[in-house]
Design a protein around this motif. Structure first.
Motif, mmCIF file in Angstrom:
data_model
loop_
_atom_site.group_PDB
_atom_site.id
_atom_site.type_symbol
_atom_site.label_atom_id
_atom_site.label_comp_id
_atom_site.label_asym_id
_atom_site.label_seq_id
_atom_site.Cartn_x
_atom_site.Cartn_y
_atom_site.Cartn_z
ATOM 1 N N ARG A 235 -14.980 -17.330 23.226
ATOM 2 C CA ARG A 235 -15.415 -18.119 21.908
ATOM 3 C C ARG A 235 -16.480 -19.220 22.492
ATOM 4 N NH1 ARG A 235 -14.237 -19.270 16.584
ATOM 5 N NH2 ARG A 235 -13.930 -17.026 16.436
ATOM 6 N N MET B 274 -12.771 -26.988 17.610
ATOM 7 C CA MET B 274 -13.015 -25.874 16.857
ATOM 8 C C MET B 274 -12.194 -24.643 17.188
ATOM 9 S SD MET B 274 -16.827 -23.779 16.947
ATOM 10 C CE MET B 274 -16.153 -22.851 18.443
ATOM 11 N N ILE C 252 -23.072 -26.443 18.632
ATOM 12 C CA ILE C 252 -22.870 -27.614 19.225
ATOM 13 C C ILE C 252 -23.121 -28.214 20.640
ATOM 14 C CG2 ILE C 252 -20.383 -28.840 19.841
ATOM 15 C CD1 ILE C 252 -19.063 -26.758 18.251
ATOM 16 N N THR D 293 -20.695 -24.390 13.007
ATOM 17 C CA THR D 293 -20.800 -24.926 14.044
ATOM 18 C C THR D 293 -21.673 -26.055 13.999
ATOM 19 O OG1 THR D 293 -22.129 -23.206 14.810
ATOM 20 C CG2 THR D 293 -19.921 -23.047 15.330
ATOM 21 N N GLU E 249 -20.360 -20.239 22.182
ATOM 22 C CA GLU E 249 -20.822 -21.088 21.234
ATOM 23 C C GLU E 249 -22.192 -21.793 21.261
ATOM 24 O OE1 GLU E 249 -21.360 -23.543 18.442
ATOM 25 O OE2 GLU E 249 -20.994 -24.238 20.417
ATOM 26 N N THR E 250 -22.881 -21.860 20.492
ATOM 27 C CA THR E 250 -24.219 -22.331 20.682
ATOM 28 C C THR E 250 -24.829 -23.520 19.999
ATOM 29 O OG1 THR E 250 -24.724 -20.034 20.433
ATOM 30 C CG2 THR E 250 -26.708 -21.553 20.257
ATOM 31 N N GLU F 193 -24.144 -19.811 9.396
ATOM 32 C CA GLU F 193 -24.437 -19.555 10.753
ATOM 33 C C GLU F 193 -25.996 -20.083 11.112
ATOM 34 O OE1 GLU F 193 -24.089 -18.344 13.893
ATOM 35 O OE2 GLU F 193 -21.990 -17.686 13.757
ATOM 36 N N MET G 192 -15.857 -28.788 20.789
ATOM 37 C CA MET G 192 -15.737 -27.137 20.805
ATOM 38 C C MET G 192 -14.202 -26.664 20.941
ATOM 39 S SD MET G 192 -18.719 -25.403 23.118
ATOM 40 C CE MET G 192 -17.905 -24.868 24.499
ATOM 41 N N TYR H 235 -20.284 -29.439 13.389
ATOM 42 C CA TYR H 235 -19.607 -29.708 14.420
ATOM 43 C C TYR H 235 -20.608 -30.299 15.318
ATOM 44 C CZ TYR H 235 -14.675 -27.827 13.543
ATOM 45 O OH TYR H 235 -13.424 -27.515 12.947
ATOM 46 N N GLY H 236 -21.774 -29.607 15.648
ATOM 47 C CA GLY H 236 -22.781 -30.241 16.139
ATOM 48 C C GLY H 236 -23.195 -31.596 16.027
ATOM 49 N N ARG I 127 -19.564 -16.902 5.959
ATOM 50 C CA ARG I 127 -19.905 -16.955 7.460
ATOM 51 C C ARG I 127 -21.412 -16.878 7.582
ATOM 52 N NH1 ARG I 127 -18.685 -14.192 12.519
ATOM 53 N NH2 ARG I 127 -20.107 -15.551 14.011
#
Lengths: 310, 294
Positions: A230, A173, A237, A136, A234-235, B217, A170, A139-140, B213
């Protein structure tokens, strides 16, 4: 056989057997201990969240937290705590994400399950799933450095950080998740039903919309609900691309902070343990936890309760 | 026959077929949409990183000066993290799966543990970060060190490993177990010598996916207070550390202060994506090559 064994050997044999017996008894217990780690984790999460949230509400009233509109936890003279600005941001980003993920994800699922040849599916499906494996944080970065500048060319009033761009990213994603779960639901519909519809003269599209999708609707809706869960949780992004302004608004061009981004800001900031701002972290986290947990349970309930059995 | 108006059907047919053709195109375009975005994303990152991803960048320590900054600290931190996550999730995860599949009696307790695991899998990662911050960093007093980060990440990916291992064990046919029992083996001997080796390739595949994963993270580690600025490399599990995603996070944010940080973030993203690509291909290779069909 026993006759040919001398006493010494028999004792040795017996000892070995009892040792093996002890091991056989101990193993299930050790394995059970390992399995209980995940239960202890859940208990740990609940305990930490609840204990600190109780501390928070001994200092801030429910009324202020859920009904006031101002959120400035680090204001030294008059800190205020309201979850509403965080909720509006979370809600908006989730809606935007689902507006992207639901139509595209479902279309992808229909294409892969109803239209694609076996060969095309074998190539396309793993390629779509690559999207789910991208961290992620990447993606951010993409939302912040590429999507936002592009959107600002189209919508000049867009803030440098805003909720629209992370919402869209998001959604992208979440596409593979919606697509893959919906595809499972669609492929579980037996072929006789498609063939029956087509025997009556329906086109593939008519058969899909009037027969296959209604038959798979529980699995499809469950995939949407999991996608929502989700998006709420999600954090990275939103932390990177939506800014840290605690804004109670529904204007998607503005900088806003979601619940998850608030947690990141406070934990990585200077709010020392024991301050009200620190405890507010847990009150926000437990709200987030309750939201995602109920979404996940709802998804499970829908797919179980309304599963059609053929 | 008079119930069916042949003419009407004939008249509507071309339109219905056209609609079918058009939506087929739309569905296909949706499927390709994700791939197009993926291509743009890669192009964006690679063009930003171009010229910055050098050998010096990989082997230098962190620095405020973008021209001299490197990510050896983040790379070594990621490896240190894996040294905790790997053994911990392997032992606890596989043991949990063996308990649930081979030993537990079908009943309330088993259902309870399994429901708990599937709920845990849906908890947002940032909440795990908060758990780690409260329990490992504050209550147990580890500080923001490798051990705290590793344990937090282990708990986060544990459900993935357990579910993968459970599926692997379930795929081992029961006649193998029965043959082992028939030879006089005990339960544990059967599990250790027959069931586990047969399930190992699938378990490893699940392990590698869980590791990738954990490597990608970011949120839980930021919540733990993992810094981005790290000059000495960690030399034990009680040292502070940083990892690639956290490095990317701070550089992306700091790009507002100094534009060059953006290129450093992009270069780090490529390193991260290459590592994940290698891990995921390994998982697929293991699945395809070693998985026996019973």
């Amino acid at each position: 056989m026993a006759n040919s064994m001398n006493v010494h050997e028999m004792i040795k044999d017996k000892r070995q057997k009892s040792r093996r017996h002890k091991l056989e008894k101990a193993i299930p217990f050790l394995l059970f201990l390992a399995a209980s780690v995940s239960v202890v984790t859940t208990v740990g999460i609940l305990l930490t969240l609840i204990v600190e949230t109780v501390m928070f509400f001994s200092e801030v009233s429910f009324r202020e937290f859920f009904l006031s509109t101002e959120m400035s936890p680090l204001n030294p003279s008059n800190p205020t705590f309201s979850i509403l600005p965080l909720l509006s941001a979370t809600l908006l980003s989730t809606i935007i994400a689902m507006l992207v993920a639901i139509p595209i994800g479902l279309s992808t699922a229909v294409y892969l399950s109803e239209y694609a040849t076996d060969r095309a599916r074998r190539v396309l499906k793993p390629m779509v799933e690559v999207l789910a494996g991208i961290p992620t944080i990447v993606y951010g970065f993409f939302a912040f450095t590429f999507v936002t500048p592009v959107l600002r060319e189209i919508i000049p009033i867009l803030d440098r950080t805003n909720i629209l761009s992370p919402g869209i990213v998001m959604g992208i994603m979440i596409i593979p998740m919606v697509a893959s779960l919906s595809e499972d639901a669609l492929s579980a519909v037996p072929n006789q039903m498609r063939e029956g519809a087509m025997a009556f003269g329906a086109t593939k599209f008519e058969a899909t919309v009037k027969i296959v999708i209604p038959a798979a609707i529980s699995g499809i809706i469950a995939s949407f609900v999991l996608g929502i869960s989700r998006a709420i949780g999600e954090t990275m992004i939103v932390t990177i691309a939506s800014g840290s302004t605690k804004n109670l608004t529904f204007d998607i061009t503005q900088s806003m902070q979601t619940m998850t981004a608030y947690i990141v800001e406070v934990t990585s900031g200077d709010a020392g343990a024991g301050t009200t701002a620190y405890y507010s972290l847990y009150a926000v986290a437990i709200t987030l936890f309750i939201f995602t947990l109920s979404m996940n349970m709802l998804a499970k309930y829908i797919s179980k309760r309304y599963r059609e059995v053929y | 026959m008079e119930y069916i108006d042949q003419k009407d059907i004939q008249k509507r047919m071309p339109k219905r077929l056209a609609v079918n053709k058009i939506v087929r195109g739309i569905f296909f375009a949706s499927t390709v949409f994700g791939l197009v975005v993926l291509a743009i994303l890669l192009y964006d990152v690679i063009s930003d990183a171009y010229g910055w991803l050098t050998w010096d960048f990989l082997t230098s320590v962190m620095s405020f000066d973008p021209a001299n900054a490197g990510i050896i600290g983040a790379i070594s931190g990621t490896l240190w993290l894996m040294m905790i996550v790997g053994p911990f999730t392997m032992i606890i995860g596989v043991a949990s799966a063996i308990y649930l599949e081979e030993y537990a009696k079908r009943g309330r307790l088993q259902t309870f543990i399994e429901t708990n695991i599937s709920n845990l899998a849906g908890v947002p990662s940032i909440v795990f970060g908060l758990l780690g911050l409260t329990v490992f960093v504050r209550i147990l007093g580890f500080g923001s060190v490798v051990l705290a980060g590793g344990l937090t990440m282990s708990l986060l990916v544990l459900p993935i490993v357990i579910v993968a291992a459970q599926e692997a064990l379930r795929a081992v046919p029961s006649y193998l177990r029965e043959a082992s029992f028939g030879m006089g083996a005990t339960k544990w001997q059967t599990v250790r010598n027959v069931v586990l080796p047969a399930a190992l390739p699938s378990i490893l595949t699940g392990m590698i996916l869980a590791m990738s994963r954990a490597i990608g993270e970011t949120a839980p580690l930021i919540a733990l207070g993992i810094p981005a600025l790290l000059i000495p490399l960690p030399s034990s599990v009680f040292d502070s550390f940083t990892v690639l995603p956290v490095q990317i996070y701070y550089w992306t944010i700091d790009a507002a202060l100094e534009a060059e940080y953006l290129f450093l973030a992009a270069a780090t993203i490529i390193v991260l994506l290459v590592i994940l690509f290698i891990l995921n291909s390994t998982a697929i290779l293991i699945r395809n090559k070693f998985q026996k069909r019973f």
